[in-house]
Enzyme design. Structure first.
Site, short mmCIF file in Angstrom:
data_model
loop_
_atom_site.label_atom_id
_atom_site.label_comp_id
_atom_site.label_asym_id
_atom_site.label_seq_id
_atom_site.Cartn_x
_atom_site.Cartn_y
_atom_site.Cartn_z
N HIS A 90 10.27 6.89 8.05
CA HIS A 90 10.85 6.91 6.62
C HIS A 90 12.40 7.17 6.57
CE1 HIS A 90 7.06 7.62 3.81
NE2 HIS A 90 6.57 7.12 5.11
N ARG A 95 0.91 -1.26 0.14
CA ARG A 95 0.09 -0.06 -0.08
C ARG A 95 0.88 1.13 -0.01
NH1 ARG A 95 -0.36 4.46 2.48
NH2 ARG A 95 -0.14 3.62 4.52
N ASP A 96 1.60 1.41 1.12
CA ASP A 96 2.33 2.84 1.33
C ASP A 96 3.39 2.82 0.02
OD1 ASP A 96 3.12 5.30 2.11
OD2 ASP A 96 3.96 4.47 4.22
N ASN A 121 10.32 4.49 2.71
CA ASN A 121 9.75 4.26 4.01
C ASN A 121 10.98 3.27 4.43
OD1 ASN A 121 6.80 4.10 4.35
ND2 ASN A 121 6.96 3.85 2.16
N HIS A 169 6.07 4.68 12.50
CA HIS A 169 6.01 4.63 10.96
C HIS A 169 7.16 5.66 10.53
CE1 HIS A 169 3.85 4.15 7.00
NE2 HIS A 169 4.53 5.22 6.78
N CYS A 204 4.80 9.00 0.18
CA CYS A 204 3.31 9.48 0.03
C CYS A 204 3.15 10.43 -1.04
CB CYS A 204 2.89 9.98 1.45
SG CYS A 204 1.46 10.71 1.36
P1 HMG Z 1 -12.47 14.68 -2.46
O1 HMG Z 1 -12.02 14.82 -4.02
O2 HMG Z 1 -12.71 15.84 -1.56
O3 HMG Z 1 -13.70 14.04 -2.27
O4 HMG Z 1 -11.60 13.72 -1.96
P2 HMG Z 1 -15.19 13.83 -3.16
O5 HMG Z 1 -16.08 13.25 -2.37
O6 HMG Z 1 -15.40 15.14 -3.74
O7 HMG Z 1 -14.82 12.74 -4.29
C1 HMG Z 1 -14.08 12.98 -5.55
C2 HMG Z 1 -14.58 11.82 -6.33
O8 HMG Z 1 -13.80 10.70 -5.93
C3 HMG Z 1 -16.04 11.60 -6.61
O9 HMG Z 1 -16.35 11.03 -7.88
C4 HMG Z 1 -15.81 10.38 -5.51
O10 HMG Z 1 -17.27 9.61 -5.74
C5 HMG Z 1 -14.78 9.68 -5.44
P3 HMG Z 1 -16.72 11.67 -9.10
O11 HMG Z 1 -18.07 12.25 -8.37
O12 HMG Z 1 -15.94 12.93 -9.27
O13 HMG Z 1 -16.88 10.73 -10.45
N1 HMG Z 1 -14.36 9.01 -4.12
C6 HMG Z 1 -14.20 7.93 -4.17
N2 HMG Z 1 -13.99 6.92 -5.16
C7 HMG Z 1 -13.55 5.64 -4.42
N3 HMG Z 1 -13.43 5.34 -3.34
C8 HMG Z 1 -13.55 6.41 -2.25
C9 HMG Z 1 -13.86 7.80 -2.94
N4 HMG Z 1 -14.22 8.77 -1.83
C10 HMG Z 1 -14.39 9.52 -3.21
N5 HMG Z 1 -13.24 6.18 -1.00
C11 HMG Z 1 -10.71 11.85 -0.61
C12 HMG Z 1 -11.48 13.24 -0.54
C13 HMG Z 1 -10.58 11.69 0.96
C14 HMG Z 1 -11.56 10.89 -1.33
C15 HMG Z 1 -9.43 11.98 -1.41
O14 HMG Z 1 -8.61 13.14 -0.92
C16 HMG Z 1 -8.68 10.56 -1.17
O15 HMG Z 1 -8.97 9.61 -1.60
N6 HMG Z 1 -7.40 10.77 -0.51
C17 HMG Z 1 -6.61 9.68 -0.26
C18 HMG Z 1 -5.05 9.91 -0.49
C19 HMG Z 1 -4.15 9.13 -0.06
O16 HMG Z 1 -4.35 7.68 -0.45
N7 HMG Z 1 -2.84 9.18 0.14
C20 HMG Z 1 -1.94 8.30 0.62
C21 HMG Z 1 -2.20 7.61 1.93
S1 HMG Z 1 -1.86 8.43 3.42
C22 HMG Z 1 0.03 8.05 3.79
O17 HMG Z 1 0.62 7.50 2.70
C23 HMG Z 1 0.48 8.25 4.87
C24 HMG Z 1 0.55 7.18 5.63
O18 HMG Z 1 1.28 6.20 4.96
C25 HMG Z 1 1.49 7.42 7.01
C26 HMG Z 1 2.76 8.16 6.66
O19 HMG Z 1 3.63 8.06 6.06
O20 HMG Z 1 2.88 9.44 7.47
C27 HMG Z 1 -0.71 6.73 6.18
MG MG Z 2 4.45 6.05 4.96
#
Ligand code: HMG
Ligand code: MG
Length: 312
Positions: free
Chosen positions: A210, A16-17, A250, A208, A241
């Site tokens: 990096h 995933r990450d 990571n 966690h 990320c």
């Molecule tokens: P948004 O654009 O504000 O939300 O995104 P929205 O509700 O307006 O949705 C936009 C479009 O996405 C819509 O589709 C929704 O239906 C669809 P459209 O109408 O335009 O066709 N949608 C979805 N589709 C599938 N599954 C869903 C979903 N939600 C909405 N769940 C949102 C807000 C939270 C959805 C977006 O910002 C998002 O998905 N963000 C995720 C980003 C991400 O994955 N980042 C990496 C992970 S975090 C990380 O890596 C850090 C970590 O490892 C720890 C560390 O290292 O510190 C955890």
């Molecule tokens: Mg990470």
């Protein structure tokens, strides 16, 4: 050096990450083979993907297929990231047993990562966590940018504590405290963890790290000294990320396992099999994997033997 722990639990986040940041499309079958090999290596918690918006993170768009087709090892937990109710719907439909919700200790990062303020993310996650728990799904929490934010710089330890406590209040069984951009150093780790431990038991915390600036193992030792025994890592050092510029690297699972093995701390992970897992995903990437132990192993310059871990 005194014995720091008998064993450590590793949460493998490579599928995933690690993969979420890759530009080239990784075939679903390759992800399945990779996750299967990680389970064969002895990893008991493997993040299998993310039910996030495919518009935001296209690489995770096939999580439902990946989750459906991985041969489920009954001893392995396969959590997936869920950002909102829509993500939870998809997770429930896929039959997942365990999810992770994720927010940050800094506003600007959270806004870019999930398009929500920190308060907004808690309003968003409250029904997600409640419904997940009612469905018997375990919920893990993540707090990103706990040691520094790519947009805001310093992050106060008190802010990290506030976010960790709020995630635990939502019913998270554990919160992973993330050095998203790899800026933390050992004394800072002990400072932040010290503040957290005033309120939160060590058993509810994971770290966690990096390795962006080469401090991830030093930070791991610093956290071990504070009785933290759960660490996230990514096989081969895959990943970063997409919403944290420069968040490459990571902590590599091989580097973590090597150090802990040689310190007599059990991880349950077989190094040979772990290296094989990384070697399954490596050919699909457009860059070499950065993990140091993996590189030493694949170059054949890694002779060592510890209990059950002889690299061949
Ligand atoms: P948004 O654009 O504000 O939300 O995104 P929205 O509700 O307006 O949705 C936009 C479009 O996405 C819509 O589709 C929704 O239906 C669809 P459209 O109408 O335009 O066709 N949608 C979805 N589709 C599938 N599954 C869903 C979903 N939600 C909405 N769940 C949102 C807000 C939270 C959805 C977006 O910002 C998002 O998905 N963000 C995720 C980003 C991400 O994955 N980042 C990496 C992970 S975090 C990380 O890596 C850090 C970590 O490892 C720890 C560390 O290292 O510190 C955890
Ligand atoms: Mg990470």
């Amino acid at each position: 050096m005194r014995i720091l722990a008998d064993s450590v639990r590793i949460v493998e986040v490579g599928p995933r990450d690690g993969l979420q940041n890759e530009k080239v499309t990784i075939p679903t079958e390759a992800k399945i083979a990779y996750i299967t090999a990680l389970a064969d290596a002895g990893l008991r918690t493997i993040e299998a993907g993310a039910f996030v918006s495919p518009k935001w993170v296209p690489q995770m768009a096939d999580t439902a297929e990946v989750y459906r087709d991985i041969p489920k090892d009954p001893g392995v937990d396969y959590p997936v990231l869920v950002p909102n109710e829509k993500g939870l719907d998809r997770a429930i439909e896929a039959g997942v047993k365990s999810i992770a919700i994720f927010t940050a200790a800094s506003e600007s990062f959270n806004q870019r990562n999930i398009n929500m303020s920190i308060d907004g993310s808690f309003a968003n996650y409250a029904p997600v966590a409640a419904r997940a728990r009612a469905e018997g799904i375990r919920v893990r929490g993540y707090v990103s940018t706990a040691f520094g934010c790519p947009y805001e710089g310093e992050v106060p330890a008190e802010k990290v504590l506030e976010v960790v406590a709020r995630l635990l209040d939502l019913g998270c069984y554990e919160v992973s405290v993330g050095d998203t951009i790899g800026v933390g150093t050992p004394m800072q780790v002990q400072g932040v963890v010290g503040v957290l431990l005033q309120v939160v038991p060590a058993s509810k915390l994971a770290m966690h790290f990096h390795d962006t600036r080469g401090t991830a193992l030093a930070n791991t030792l610093a956290a071990l000294e504070m009785n933290i025994t759960t660490f996230d890592a990514s096989s081969g050092g895959l990943g970063g990320c997409p919403y944290a510029p420069g968040a490459s690297g990571n902590l590599a699972t091989e580097d973590l396992v090597y150090m802990l093995d040689r310190m007599g701390i059990d991880t349950g992970v077989d190094m040979n099999r772990l290296v094989k897992a990384s070697s399954i995903i490596a050919p699909y990437l457009d860059h070499p994997l950065p993990g140091r132990v993996l590189q030493a192993c694949t170059k054949g310059t890694m002779p060592f033997a510890t209990a059950g871990n002889t690299v061949q």
